[in-house]
Write an enzyme that holds these catalytic residues in place. Structure first.
Site, short mmCIF file in Angstrom:
data_model
loop_
_atom_site.label_atom_id
_atom_site.label_comp_id
_atom_site.label_asym_id
_atom_site.label_seq_id
_atom_site.Cartn_x
_atom_site.Cartn_y
_atom_site.Cartn_z
N GLU A 268 30.26 -21.54 48.87
CA GLU A 268 30.38 -20.59 47.76
C GLU A 268 29.24 -19.79 47.87
O GLU A 268 27.90 -20.18 48.02
CB GLU A 268 30.32 -21.27 46.50
CG GLU A 268 30.39 -20.61 45.22
CD GLU A 268 30.23 -21.22 43.86
OE1 GLU A 268 30.76 -20.65 42.93
OE2 GLU A 268 30.33 -22.44 43.83
N LYS A 340 37.63 -15.71 42.05
CA LYS A 340 37.75 -16.91 41.18
C LYS A 340 38.27 -16.61 39.89
O LYS A 340 37.85 -15.39 38.98
CB LYS A 340 36.24 -17.40 41.20
CG LYS A 340 36.31 -18.73 40.49
CD LYS A 340 34.92 -19.46 40.09
CE LYS A 340 34.96 -20.75 39.58
NZ LYS A 340 33.54 -21.32 39.39
N CYS A 392 34.88 -23.92 43.69
CA CYS A 392 34.06 -24.76 42.68
C CYS A 392 34.73 -25.43 41.75
O CYS A 392 35.86 -26.06 41.91
CB CYS A 392 32.90 -23.88 42.30
SG CYS A 392 31.46 -24.99 41.45
#
Length: 525
Positions: A268, A340, A392
């Protein structure tokens, strides 16, 4: 034993202390400790302690159980708050305490509902399964949700984990409570209750073995060479402007000798330059990877200048289609990316930001003003393979991950930066959660992080390769290509809902009794 039960019933503080300790002990059932048997010991004890209580007592008891369970299990959050929050330690502890108090309300409500209904009829004894299911769903939904540390994850490496591909993590949680309630009934009940408990255990254990064998999954015989690059960049240096190029060089140096792999994954935001301003370096990486027949996937921040919006993003560079060459050179804005969707509160967006941002640095962290990507997005295409992505924290949301997996998906991929949590059990829990997604959806898992836990697992959640934490390194493996869809992929959490609903089945006996009573009254009349 009877004296102890009487003491726990009459002495509220003693009961609350014992429940907190029982809850805290469950931390050792999760990774990295993985004492998977603990819920089968702890949960029956909790049932025995709370079962005699009235609803208000049960609420308080459930609250203290939650304080122990969630307080110890989520204690790793303090590492990030204390290190990066910019507040005194006492304020950091207070912030974490408020979070744990809020989360503890959900088990409290579950036990309250259970005892409220059970006080009306003994046939509602198993209804705790349904109340727990509903309250855990609420915990994972309210205020964007925080479904971390759910009980089913304790079985990732245990026998009951075999149920994941059929009923998912939430279904395994329901099974754990069915078993706990049955053991509780057997310990204080008749021989008949013990026989029923033994049968229930046998059914669940048999299902855990047989159901994975019946899943319509198969390996094609093809494999993909995958390498993860773990940069181990200090969080304090990651976003400093003068460290941007040294950080990039570390990833390039680790990658350069390894372009023979089919897919290479950086974690990330491994590239800390904003994407529109990184064209030169991204084009160079794209050409190097494509020339060697490799695809490189990396986290990066996409800044859309015209709208002044930031997105936490994964992009694919190099050989996307699986055909060597430069037919599709990198261009900013290409569709082969993932943005995301499920953002982390405080870390990626700040609720009531006009009020909170001036309060403390905790509410004004770097890169804490992201926009959301779509809930469902096309799979990433890398070297001819399709990868369902999650960044994540959002790997914990099984419904979202499932919505992004289709019949042609080859792998699950998740990238993260768990550097925030230091040498705590948080990153290990994160990896365990990701492995559960692989088990539910029947697809091998690729997980790349900045400093660990980076690794890969097969379609059964078994770790194939793992990198040591806190070391700049690479780790590689041959991942199988799997086809077929699990029952969980087809049906989602509906089987778990049905299983939880079955906990009300004994109430049928109550209605039958009522019908017989009415019939007898009519015959007398």
């Amino acid at each position: 034993m009877q004296r102890l039960r009487d003491a726990l019933y009459t002495n509220g503080w003693l009961r609350h202390i014992v429940l907190m300790l029982l809850g805290a002990s469950l931390t050792f059932a999760y990774s990295p400790f993985t004492l998977s048997f603990l819920p089968l010991v702890v949960l029956p004890c909790v049932v025995l302690i709370i079962n005699p209580l009235n609803p208000k007592q049960a609420f308080r008891a459930g609250f203290f159980f939650g304080l122990g369970w969630l307080g110890a299990g989520l204690s790793w959050i303090l590492v990030s708050i204390d290190t990066y929050g910019g507040m005194p330690l006492i304020a950091d502890i207070a912030v974490l305490a408020l979070l744990i108090i809020y989360l503890s309300l959900f088990p409290a409500l579950a036990f309250y509902g259970w005892r409220k209904l059970s006080h009306k009829t003994p046939y509602a004894y198993f209804s705790l399964v349904l109340f727990w299911f509903v309250c855990e769903w609420l915990r994972g939904w309210l205020f964007t949700g925080f479904p971390w540390l759910q009980l089913g994850y304790t079985q990732t490496d245990a026998w009951l984990g075999g149920l994941a591909s059929s009923i998912g993590q939430q279904g395994i949680t329901a099974v754990l409570w069915f078993i706990a309630l049955s053991i509780g009934a057997a310990l204080k009940g008749s021989l008949q209750n013990r026989i029923y408990t033994a049968l229930l255990l046998l059914i669940f254990l048999t299902a855990s073995y047989l159901l994975p064998q019946l899943q319509p999954l198969h390996r094609t015989g093809d494999t993909t060479s995958v390498m993860l690059v773990q940069g181990n960049i200090s969080q304090s240096l990651k976003w400093q402007a003068d460290q941007q190029w040294p950080n990039m060089l570390r990833y390039l140096d680790l990658t350069r000798p390894n372009y023979q792999h089919d897919i290479i994954v950086w974690p990330e935001s491994a590239i800390t330059a904003l994407e529109p301003y990184a064209d030169d370096v991204l084009s160079t990486i794209d050409q190097s990877a494509a020339m060697n027949g490799a695809a490189l996937i990396s986290g990066i921040i996409d800044y859309q200048i015209t709208r002044d919006e930031f997105y936490n993003t994964m992009i694919v560079l190099g050989d996307e289609s699986g055909m060597d060459g430069f037919d599709t050179p990198y261009q900013y804005g290409s569709s082969n990316r993932y943005q995301k969707h499920h953002l982390l509160p405080i870390g990626e967006f700040v609720p009531f930001e006009d009020l909170l941002r001036p309060v403390a640095p905790l509410f004004n962290l770097p890169m804490s003003s992201f926009q959301r990507g779509e809930y469902t997005q096309p799979n990433l295409l890398a070297n001819g393979h399709r990868l369902a992505a999650a960044i994540c924290y959002e790997i914990v949301f099984s419904d979202q991950v499932r919505a992004n997996v289709n019949n042609n998906t080859d792998y699950l991929i998740t990238v993260s930066n768990d550097t925030w949590f230091g040498d705590s059990h948080g990153p290990w829990q994160h990896m365990q959660i990701a492995r559960m997604r692989a088990m539910e959806l029947g697809r091998p898992l690729i997980r790349s992080t900045n400093n660990g836990v980076s690794g890969m697992a097969d379609e059964f959640g078994r770790i194939i390769a793992i990198a040591p934490q806190f070391k700049a390194t690479t780790v590689s493996a041959e991942l199988p290509v799997v086809r077929g869809t699990t029952w969980f992929q087809r049906l989602g959490n509906w089987p778990a809902c049905l299983l939880a609903g079955l906990s009300l089945l004994p109430l049928i006996r109550l209605f039958n009794r009522a019908d017989r009573g009415q019939s007898q009254e009519k015959s007398v009349q």
